[in-house]
Design a protein around this motif. Structure first.
Motif, PDB file in Angstrom:
ATOM      1  N   ASN A 106      -2.041   5.285   1.265  1.00 47.08           N
ATOM      2  CA  ASN A 106      -0.774   4.544   1.352  1.00 47.08           C
ATOM      3  C   ASN A 106       0.295   5.444   1.951  1.00 47.08           C
ATOM      4  OD1 ASN A 106       0.200   6.147  -0.743  1.00 47.08           O
ATOM      5  ND2 ASN A 106       0.078   4.537  -2.297  1.00 47.08           N
ATOM      6  N   GLN A 134       2.557   7.003   0.749  1.00 44.76           N
ATOM      7  CA  GLN A 134       2.875   8.202  -0.025  1.00 44.76           C
ATOM      8  C   GLN A 134       1.743   9.215  -0.012  1.00 44.76           C
ATOM      9  OE1 GLN A 134       4.822   6.372  -3.678  1.00 44.76           O
ATOM     10  NE2 GLN A 134       4.100   4.704  -2.393  1.00 44.76           N
ATOM     11  N   GLU A 142       4.710  -0.632  -3.480  1.00 43.90           N
ATOM     12  CA  GLU A 142       4.219   0.750  -3.442  1.00 43.90           C
ATOM     13  C   GLU A 142       3.159   0.915  -2.352  1.00 43.90           C
ATOM     14  OE1 GLU A 142       3.208   2.742  -7.337  1.00 43.90           O
ATOM     15  OE2 GLU A 142       1.225   2.638  -6.438  1.00 43.90           O
ATOM     16  N   GLU A 143       2.447  -0.153  -2.045  1.00 46.54           N
ATOM     17  CA  GLU A 143       1.333  -0.057  -1.093  1.00 46.54           C
ATOM     18  C   GLU A 143       1.700  -0.502   0.323  1.00 46.54           C
ATOM     19  OE1 GLU A 143      -1.136   1.579  -2.096  1.00 46.54           O
ATOM     20  OE2 GLU A 143      -0.861   1.453  -4.270  1.00 46.54           O
ATOM     21  N   ASP A 183       4.157   0.220   3.749  1.00 44.80           N
ATOM     22  CA  ASP A 183       5.016   1.253   4.346  1.00 44.80           C
ATOM     23  C   ASP A 183       6.472   0.798   4.402  1.00 44.80           C
ATOM     24  OD1 ASP A 183       2.524   2.198   4.774  1.00 44.80           O
ATOM     25  OD2 ASP A 183       2.751   2.602   6.911  1.00 44.80           O
ATOM     26  N   ASP A 204       4.710  -2.628  -8.114  1.00 42.23           N
ATOM     27  CA  ASP A 204       3.551  -1.728  -8.092  1.00 42.23           C
ATOM     28  C   ASP A 204       2.385  -2.660  -8.424  1.00 42.23           C
ATOM     29  OD1 ASP A 204       1.512   0.017  -8.607  1.00 42.23           O
ATOM     30  OD2 ASP A 204       2.617   1.239 -10.066  1.00 42.23           O
ATOM     31  N   GLU A 210      15.540  -2.847   5.286  1.00 41.07           N
ATOM     32  CA  GLU A 210      15.317  -1.948   4.150  1.00 41.07           C
ATOM     33  C   GLU A 210      16.619  -1.576   3.426  1.00 41.07           C
ATOM     34  OE1 GLU A 210      12.413   1.164   4.523  1.00 41.07           O
ATOM     35  OE2 GLU A 210      13.475   2.446   3.090  1.00 41.07           O
ATOM     36  N   ARG A 261       7.694   6.328  -9.020  1.00 40.48           N
ATOM     37  CA  ARG A 261       8.535   5.694  -7.999  1.00 40.48           C
ATOM     38  C   ARG A 261       9.697   4.957  -8.661  1.00 40.48           C
ATOM     39  NH1 ARG A 261       3.109   6.450  -5.873  1.00 40.48           N
ATOM     40  NH2 ARG A 261       2.811   6.042  -8.070  1.00 40.48           N
ATOM     41  N   TYR A 266       9.501   0.864  -8.054  1.00 39.59           N
ATOM     42  CA  TYR A 266       8.313   0.107  -8.502  1.00 39.59           C
ATOM     43  C   TYR A 266       7.940   0.417  -9.949  1.00 39.59           C
ATOM     44  CZ  TYR A 266       8.219   0.533  -3.471  1.00 39.59           C
ATOM     45  OH  TYR A 266       8.592   0.569  -2.162  1.00 39.59           O
ATOM     46  N   HIS A 277      10.720   4.179  -1.230  1.00 38.89           N
ATOM     47  CA  HIS A 277       9.598   4.868  -1.882  1.00 38.89           C
ATOM     48  C   HIS A 277      10.027   6.129  -2.644  1.00 38.89           C
ATOM     49  CE1 HIS A 277       6.768   2.102  -0.135  1.00 38.89           C
ATOM     50  NE2 HIS A 277       7.152   2.388   1.096  1.00 38.89           N
ATOM     51  N   GLN A 278      11.342   6.235  -2.888  1.00 41.05           N
ATOM     52  CA  GLN A 278      11.904   7.395  -3.596  1.00 41.05           C
ATOM     53  C   GLN A 278      11.220   7.646  -4.940  1.00 41.05           C
ATOM     54  OE1 GLN A 278      16.101   6.876  -3.687  1.00 41.05           O
ATOM     55  NE2 GLN A 278      16.446   8.347  -5.337  1.00 41.05           N
ATOM     56  N   ARG A 279      11.063   8.919  -5.293  1.00 37.83           N
ATOM     57  CA  ARG A 279      10.471   9.275  -6.592  1.00 37.83           C
ATOM     58  C   ARG A 279      11.528   9.882  -7.499  1.00 37.83           C
ATOM     59  NH1 ARG A 279       4.544  10.178  -6.023  1.00 37.83           N
ATOM     60  NH2 ARG A 279       4.035   9.926  -3.834  1.00 37.83           N
TER      61      ARG A 279
END
Ligand code: FBP
Ligand code: MG
Ligand code: MG
Length: 319
Positions: free
Chosen positions: A51, A53, A84-85, A87, A103, A134, A265, A268, A300-302
């Motif tokens: 994915n 990530q 999450e999956e 792009d 997620d 986005e 994430r 998600y 997709h920030q963590r």
């Protein structure tokens, strides 16, 4: 006993939001049915891709993502999807009112050992005249209008908040409905259990090492009581345990990979679980701030996550 449709209809949830929740939970029932078939349905194992990530995708990550994406894109109330999956965000209907982030399969490493997994979702209201981009999606978690998860365990359960507390529903396969089984859940203030992946201990901050060392010392240490450790390896399972019987879950900041602020994430995993925890009287923070206040910079920030019983989260943050 009341089912999900009755509970939503008797709440202040707008009909358009009810439709998004119905499509989401119906699709989760289909995912649950597929999981029950396991190897027989040829759905286990690797998909052979990574994915966005850089994580290897399992077949079920891809299958559940596609099921949710297809069903939600066809729902007129959905404006755009983030997964999450995927792009990039997936614009759905320009006239739709809701963003949904999910997620599709949390706890992927549990799939092949027939252990607990789940689907986590987070919904925001956002309208506009042109297809969503986005940047439109970068909304702090405190703006969520609904959040929840479906846990695929020995029974399939839906845990949901629409901002009026947290309810738990159990899937009744004979009637094919989610039935309300735990109303207005509150997180116990007593913490006997902590959840953290101890194999990362050497990468944590000194403060986090000190906090966990004090838990591990039990009745001989400064906390003067014994704690037990649990780790489901699926956030959805660990959070479910905390909602059912208290405790704390931590996926802390660590220095394993300086380019990542944490493993989980924001959009998600952290935000929807933070809304559930707060609605149930608990707390959810990073090491520096309330998760729901974070202004996202990318989908997709963590983030680092410390969530659970309010007293215990405060105790952890005091280190
Ligand atoms: O590999 P670890 O450190 O046990 O990580 C487990 C964590 O990773 C996650 O599985 C990540 O979720 P995904 O399976 O959706 O990638 C969390 O659910 C869980 O808390
Ligand atoms: Mg996950
Ligand atoms: Mg996942």
């Amino acid at each position: 006993m009341q089912n999900l449709t009755d509970v939503l209809a008797s709440s202040s949830t707008p009909e358009t939001l009810q439709s998004v929740l119905t499509v989401t939970t119906d699709t989760c029932i289909a995912i649950s049915d597929a999981l029950k078939q396991g190897s027989l349905a040829g759905i286990l194992g690797m998909a052979g891709n990574e994915n966005v990530q850089g994580e290897e995708q399992k077949k079920l990550d891809v299958i559940s993502n596609d099921m949710l994406k297809d069903a939600l894109s066809a729902c007129p109330a959905v404006r755009a999807i983030a997964s999450e999956e995927e792009d990039y965000i997936v614009p759905a209907n320009t006239s739709g009112e809701y963003f949904i982030a999910f997620d599709p399969l949390d706890g992927s490493s549990n799939i092949d050992i027939n252990a607990m997994v789940g689907t986590i979702f987070s919904i925001y209201r956002q309208t506009g005249d042109s297809p969503a981009v986005e940047e439109d999606f970068l909304i702090p978690g405190k703006e969520q209008v609904a959040a929840g998860y479906v846990l695929y365990g020995p029974s399939t359960m839906l845990v949901l908040t629409t901002g009026e507390g947290v309810n738990m529903f159990t899937y009744d396969p004979t009637k094919k409905v989610f039935t309300l089984t735990h109303e207005q859940v509150k997180v116990s203030q007593e913490t006997q259990e902590f959840a953290i992946n101890m194999s990362n201990q050497r990468f944590w901050s000194d403060n986090m090492q000190n906090y966990v060392n004090d838990l591990v010392q039990g009745s001989e240490g400064p906390r003067e009581k014994n704690f037990n450790m649990r780790w489901v390896a699926a956030m959805v399972g660990d959070v479910h345990r905390i909602l059912c019987r208290g405790g704390i879950f931590i996926y802390p900041w660590d220095n394993k990979d300086p380019s990542k602020a944490g493993k989980l994430r924001l959009m998600y995993e952290a935000n929807p679980m933070a809304m559930l925890l707060e609605q149930a009287g608990g707390k959810a923070h990073t090491h520096t701030q309330r998760i729901l206040d974070i202004q996202p910079e990318a989908i997709h920030q963590r983030v680092a996550v410390i969530l659970g019983a309010a007293n215990e989260v405060d105790k952890c943050l005091s280190y």
